[in-house]
Scaffold this motif. Structure first.
Motif, PDB file in Angstrom:
ATOM      1  N   ALA A 192      -5.031   4.572 -10.430  1.00  0.00           N
ATOM      2  CA  ALA A 192      -4.205   5.124  -9.348  1.00  0.00           C
ATOM      3  C   ALA A 192      -3.160   4.108  -8.896  1.00  0.00           C
ATOM      4  N   THR A 193      -2.108   4.612  -8.262  1.00  0.00           N
ATOM      5  CA  THR A 193      -1.053   3.783  -7.685  1.00  0.00           C
ATOM      6  C   THR A 193      -1.185   3.793  -6.170  1.00  0.00           C
ATOM      7  N   PHE A 194      -1.213   2.621  -5.571  1.00  0.00           N
ATOM      8  CA  PHE A 194      -1.305   2.506  -4.119  1.00  0.00           C
ATOM      9  C   PHE A 194       0.098   2.518  -3.529  1.00  0.00           C
ATOM     10  N   HIS A 195       0.326   3.387  -2.544  1.00  0.00           N
ATOM     11  CA  HIS A 195       1.645   3.524  -1.929  1.00  0.00           C
ATOM     12  C   HIS A 195       1.709   2.919  -0.532  1.00  0.00           C
ATOM     13  N   GLY A 196       0.673   2.200  -0.139  1.00  0.00           N
ATOM     14  CA  GLY A 196       0.693   1.526   1.154  1.00  0.00           C
ATOM     15  C   GLY A 196      -0.068   2.290   2.216  1.00  0.00           C
ATOM     16  N   PRO A 197      -0.288   1.653   3.345  1.00  0.00           N
ATOM     17  CA  PRO A 197      -0.990   2.308   4.446  1.00  0.00           C
ATOM     18  C   PRO A 197      -0.109   3.331   5.144  1.00  0.00           C
ATOM     19  N   LEU A 198      -0.756   4.373   5.656  1.00  0.00           N
ATOM     20  CA  LEU A 198      -0.069   5.388   6.447  1.00  0.00           C
ATOM     21  C   LEU A 198      -0.241   5.088   7.934  1.00  0.00           C
ATOM     22  N   PRO A 199       0.617   5.643   8.792  1.00  0.00           N
ATOM     23  CA  PRO A 199       0.443   5.445  10.229  1.00  0.00           C
ATOM     24  C   PRO A 199      -0.943   5.908  10.674  1.00  0.00           C
ATOM     25  N   ALA A 200      -1.596   5.100  11.485  1.00  0.00           N
ATOM     26  CA  ALA A 200      -2.941   5.416  11.951  1.00  0.00           C
ATOM     27  C   ALA A 200      -3.146   4.763  13.310  1.00  0.00           C
ATOM     28  N   PRO A 201      -4.064   5.287  14.110  1.00  0.00           N
ATOM     29  CA  PRO A 201      -4.354   4.664  15.407  1.00  0.00           C
ATOM     30  C   PRO A 201      -4.887   3.245  15.230  1.00  0.00           C
ATOM     31  N   ALA A 202      -4.878   2.495  16.306  1.00  0.00           N
ATOM     32  CA  ALA A 202      -5.430   1.147  16.271  1.00  0.00           C
ATOM     33  C   ALA A 202      -6.891   1.204  15.817  1.00  0.00           C
ATOM     34  N   ALA A 203      -7.286   0.235  14.993  1.00  0.00           N
ATOM     35  CA  ALA A 203      -8.648   0.120  14.462  1.00  0.00           C
ATOM     36  C   ALA A 203      -8.989   1.216  13.463  1.00  0.00           C
ATOM     37  N   ALA A 204      -7.969   1.919  12.945  1.00  0.00           N
ATOM     38  CA  ALA A 204      -8.184   2.932  11.906  1.00  0.00           C
ATOM     39  C   ALA A 204      -7.244   2.645  10.741  1.00  0.00           C
ATOM     40  N   TYR A 205      -7.658   3.091   9.542  1.00  0.00           N
ATOM     41  CA  TYR A 205      -6.907   2.816   8.325  1.00  0.00           C
ATOM     42  C   TYR A 205      -6.803   4.083   7.493  1.00  0.00           C
ATOM     43  N   LEU A 206      -5.597   4.349   6.969  1.00  0.00           N
ATOM     44  CA  LEU A 206      -5.356   5.430   6.026  1.00  0.00           C
ATOM     45  C   LEU A 206      -4.563   4.848   4.858  1.00  0.00           C
ATOM     46  N   TYR A 207      -5.161   4.805   3.668  1.00  0.00           N
ATOM     47  CA  TYR A 207      -4.515   4.253   2.482  1.00  0.00           C
ATOM     48  C   TYR A 207      -4.200   5.386   1.516  1.00  0.00           C
ATOM     49  N   ARG A 208      -2.930   5.475   1.087  1.00  0.00           N
ATOM     50  CA  ARG A 208      -2.474   6.579   0.242  1.00  0.00           C
ATOM     51  C   ARG A 208      -2.357   6.151  -1.215  1.00  0.00           C
ATOM     52  N   PHE A 209      -2.894   6.999  -2.112  1.00  0.00           N
ATOM     53  CA  PHE A 209      -2.857   6.751  -3.551  1.00  0.00           C
ATOM     54  C   PHE A 209      -2.389   8.011  -4.278  1.00  0.00           C
ATOM     55  N   THR A 210      -1.799   7.817  -5.455  1.00  0.00           N
ATOM     56  CA  THR A 210      -1.519   8.928  -6.356  1.00  0.00           C
ATOM     57  C   THR A 210      -2.015   8.564  -7.750  1.00  0.00           C
ATOM     58  N   ARG A 211      -2.417   9.588  -8.476  1.00  0.00           N
ATOM     59  CA  ARG A 211      -2.809   9.433  -9.879  1.00  0.00           C
ATOM     60  C   ARG A 211      -2.426  10.715 -10.598  1.00  0.00           C
ATOM     61  N   GLY A 212      -1.354  10.634 -11.388  1.00  0.00           N
ATOM     62  CA  GLY A 212      -0.819  11.856 -11.979  1.00  0.00           C
ATOM     63  C   GLY A 212      -0.309  12.774 -10.885  1.00  0.00           C
ATOM     64  N   ASP A 213      -0.788  14.015 -10.892  1.00  0.00           N
ATOM     65  CA  ASP A 213      -0.393  14.987  -9.870  1.00  0.00           C
ATOM     66  C   ASP A 213      -1.305  14.950  -8.647  1.00  0.00           C
ATOM     67  N   GLU A 214      -2.313  14.093  -8.667  1.00  0.00           N
ATOM     68  CA  GLU A 214      -3.263  14.025  -7.560  1.00  0.00           C
ATOM     69  C   GLU A 214      -2.768  13.077  -6.480  1.00  0.00           C
ATOM     70  N   GLU A 215      -3.010  13.452  -5.235  1.00  0.00           N
ATOM     71  CA  GLU A 215      -2.697  12.574  -4.101  1.00  0.00           C
ATOM     72  C   GLU A 215      -3.959  12.432  -3.258  1.00  0.00           C
ATOM     73  N   LEU A 216      -4.293  11.205  -2.946  1.00  0.00           N
ATOM     74  CA  LEU A 216      -5.555  10.911  -2.285  1.00  0.00           C
ATOM     75  C   LEU A 216      -5.302   9.949  -1.134  1.00  0.00           C
ATOM     76  N   VAL A 217      -5.987  10.167  -0.022  1.00  0.00           N
ATOM     77  CA  VAL A 217      -5.955   9.243   1.114  1.00  0.00           C
ATOM     78  C   VAL A 217      -7.377   8.797   1.405  1.00  0.00           C
TER      79      VAL A 217
END
Length: 220
Positions: free
Chosen positions: A146-171
């Motif tokens: 998968a390719t990591f596209h960086g963290p997404l906006p999230a509240p303090a003390a929370a994390y959302l990391y976005r990935f893609t692999r082919g046509d799939e998108e995963l957080v």
């Protein structure tokens, strides 16, 4: 830094490795002398880049969290955790360190061992997989290639990391201390827990995050 900065005939470090433990501070997001795990990785890479006898390449060749069952690491019993926390910390550590793009590999020490291994040998010699083993297996299954596209906006003390692999998108989402509400970019079509078990599909973009990472598959 002094070692990799020395110029000696025939001496060249192809890869700078580190035993980057953070178990004395509990969760990998916690700080030690002002540095969390990501900051320590940045420091490691800076040392590699500054060294006149080293390349920029970095590996983390040993890390773990000791279990309360013992035997324990030199850090002592006070830093030991339960199996569930160990598994969540493993996934979060790998996401944080590899997500920097500054280290190529991360290795858990070790596969089979009482007190900290991904597996443990029972009295009859049979191998028993801990939650950390299943968590690492799911992490590899979900994000291999998968390719990591960086963290997404999230509240303090929370994390959302976005990935893609082919046509799939995963957080992948988690928090330091749940529950914390956060918003996905789009509604998820499926959700799986840290170990791969299917969870109820969120009814909206809003999801509840906890200390155990969750994989959200996003719709088109």
């Amino acid at each position: 830094l002094a070692l990799v900065h020395r110029r000696l005939p025939g001496l060249r470090y192809d890869i700078l490795s580190s035993l980057l433990y953070v178990d004395r501070r509990g969760a990998p997001e916690n700080r030690q002398l002002g540095l969390d795990t990501v900051d320590k990785v940045v420091l490691l890479r800076a040392i590699a880049e500054a060294g006149r006898a080293s390349s920029e390449r970095c590996w983390i060749t040993e890390m773990n969290w000791p279990l309360r069952e013992g035997p324990h690491s030199p850090a002592g019993r006070s830093v030991s955790v339960d199996e569930d926390s160990q598994a969540s910390f493993l996934v979060r550590y790998d996401l944080l360190t590899l997500g920097t793009g500054l280290v190529e590999r991360v290795y858990w020490w070790q596969l089979v061992a009482r007190g900290y291994g991904l597996m443990v040998a029972d009295t009859d010699g049979a191998l028993h997989a801990r939650p950390s083993y299943r968590a690492l297996r799911e992490l590899n299954r979900r994000l291999d290639g998968a390719t990591f596209h960086g963290p997404l906006p999230a509240p303090a003390a929370a994390y959302l990391y976005r990935f893609t692999r082919g046509d799939e998108e995963l957080v992948v989402g988690w928090s330091l201390d749940g529950p914390i509400e956060a918003d996905l970019p789009r509604p998820a079509v499926a959700a799986h827990d840290r170990d791969g078990a299917l969870l109820p599909t969120p009814s909206s973009r809003s999801v509840t995050l906890g200390v155990s990472p969750v994989y959200f598959e996003l719709g088109g």
